[in-house]
Design a protein around this motif. Structure first.
Motif, mmCIF file in Angstrom:
data_model
loop_
_atom_site.group_PDB
_atom_site.id
_atom_site.type_symbol
_atom_site.label_atom_id
_atom_site.label_comp_id
_atom_site.label_asym_id
_atom_site.label_seq_id
_atom_site.Cartn_x
_atom_site.Cartn_y
_atom_site.Cartn_z
ATOM 1 N N ARG A 1 35.845 26.600 63.115
ATOM 2 C CA ARG A 1 37.295 26.624 63.323
ATOM 3 C C ARG A 1 37.868 28.027 63.120
ATOM 4 O O ARG A 1 38.847 28.386 63.757
ATOM 5 N N TYR A 2 37.281 28.773 62.205
ATOM 6 C CA TYR A 2 37.800 30.105 61.875
ATOM 7 C C TYR A 2 36.981 31.238 62.480
ATOM 8 O O TYR A 2 37.358 32.392 62.335
ATOM 9 N N CYS A 3 35.876 30.920 63.120
ATOM 10 C CA CYS A 3 34.988 31.947 63.664
ATOM 11 C C CYS A 3 35.613 32.597 64.908
ATOM 12 O O CYS A 3 35.901 31.913 65.887
ATOM 13 N N PRO A 4 35.812 33.920 64.900
ATOM 14 C CA PRO A 4 36.398 34.586 66.064
ATOM 15 C C PRO A 4 35.360 35.023 67.107
ATOM 16 O O PRO A 4 35.725 35.551 68.149
ATOM 17 N N PRO B 1 30.442 33.576 71.226
ATOM 18 C CA PRO B 1 29.035 33.178 71.406
ATOM 19 C C PRO B 1 28.450 32.517 70.147
ATOM 20 O O PRO B 1 27.682 31.561 70.256
ATOM 21 N N LEU B 2 28.824 32.997 68.970
ATOM 22 C CA LEU B 2 28.344 32.398 67.732
ATOM 23 C C LEU B 2 28.901 30.988 67.563
ATOM 24 O O LEU B 2 28.187 30.053 67.192
ATOM 25 N N LYS B 3 30.175 30.834 67.856
ATOM 26 C CA LYS B 3 30.810 29.526 67.759
ATOM 27 C C LYS B 3 30.102 28.519 68.682
ATOM 28 O O LYS B 3 29.756 27.416 68.260
ATOM 29 N N ASN B 4 29.847 28.902 69.934
ATOM 30 C CA ASN B 4 29.161 28.012 70.873
ATOM 31 C C ASN B 4 27.741 27.696 70.409
ATOM 32 O O ASN B 4 27.266 26.568 70.555
ATOM 33 N N THR C 1 32.240 28.879 77.878
ATOM 34 C CA THR C 1 33.338 28.038 77.382
ATOM 35 C C THR C 1 33.884 28.691 76.128
ATOM 36 O O THR C 1 33.139 29.232 75.315
ATOM 37 N N ALA C 2 35.205 28.656 75.977
ATOM 38 C CA ALA C 2 35.865 29.312 74.850
ATOM 39 C C ALA C 2 36.673 28.294 74.055
ATOM 40 O O ALA C 2 37.503 27.573 74.611
ATOM 41 N N PHE C 3 36.410 28.250 72.766
ATOM 42 C CA PHE C 3 37.161 27.407 71.847
ATOM 43 C C PHE C 3 38.125 28.292 71.078
ATOM 44 O O PHE C 3 37.713 29.248 70.423
#
Length: 165
Positions: free
Chosen positions: A38-41, A44-47, A62-64
């Motif tokens: 939720r807080y990761c900017p 690629p790491l978030k995905n 895809t971008a969250f």
């Protein structure tokens, strides 16, 4: 109509019986991973975290947005296509725990879909390729490909002409 499977329960409401359906360890693990994402900017790491640690199907590019909340107990029931944008503080649910039953349903979000900020997506819905969901909407039914939808209750605001006009 949403595509959900209903599971009746006896006794106290279904949420009190949560850990009969999901391991508490899975819930704890998923909660920690989701809070980190939720807080990761770093997109690629978030995905990577969604794909590898939560077993979600997430398409390339895809971008969250920040603060997106995916289903804590059943993230593996969420599929998102390529090059989609999931807006800030959106919630994507694959479960509902009610009084006398709980429901599970896959959520499928197509390619090049734009989900506006603060949207809630309920279990068992499909959002077609190229659709746009206005900010603050509650997606409680399927969305056709290319449609622009919004509101609560959700309604079609504009359909794209298949010929591109």
């Amino acid at each position: 109509m949403r595509k959900v499977t209903r599971y009746p329960v006896e006794g106290p409401n279904a949420l009190w019986q949560l850990y009969r359906t999901v391991s508490p360890w899975k819930g704890i693990w998923n909660f920690i991973v989701i809070q980190l994402t939720r807080y990761c900017p770093i997109l690629p790491l978030k995905n990577w975290m969604y794909r590898r640690l939560l077993r979600m199907s997430v398409g390339e590019q895809t971008a969250f947005g920040l603060m997106v909340m995916v289903d804590v107990f059943f993230p593996e029931k969420i599929t998102i296509g390529r090059n989609s944008v999931i807006g800030y503080n959106t919630t994507i649910l694959a479960h509902e725990y009610l009084i006398k039953e709980y429901r599970l349903g896959d959520v499928v979000i197509g390619d090049e879909v734009l989900i506006g900020a603060n949207t809630t997506i309920l279990p068992g819905v499909t959002i077609g390729d190229g659709a746009v969901v206005a900010a603050g909407s509650v997606v409680h039914k399927d969305v056709e490909a290319g449609s622009f939808v919004g509101g609560n209750p959700l309604r079609v605001l504009k359909r794209n002409n298949p010929e591109g006009n």
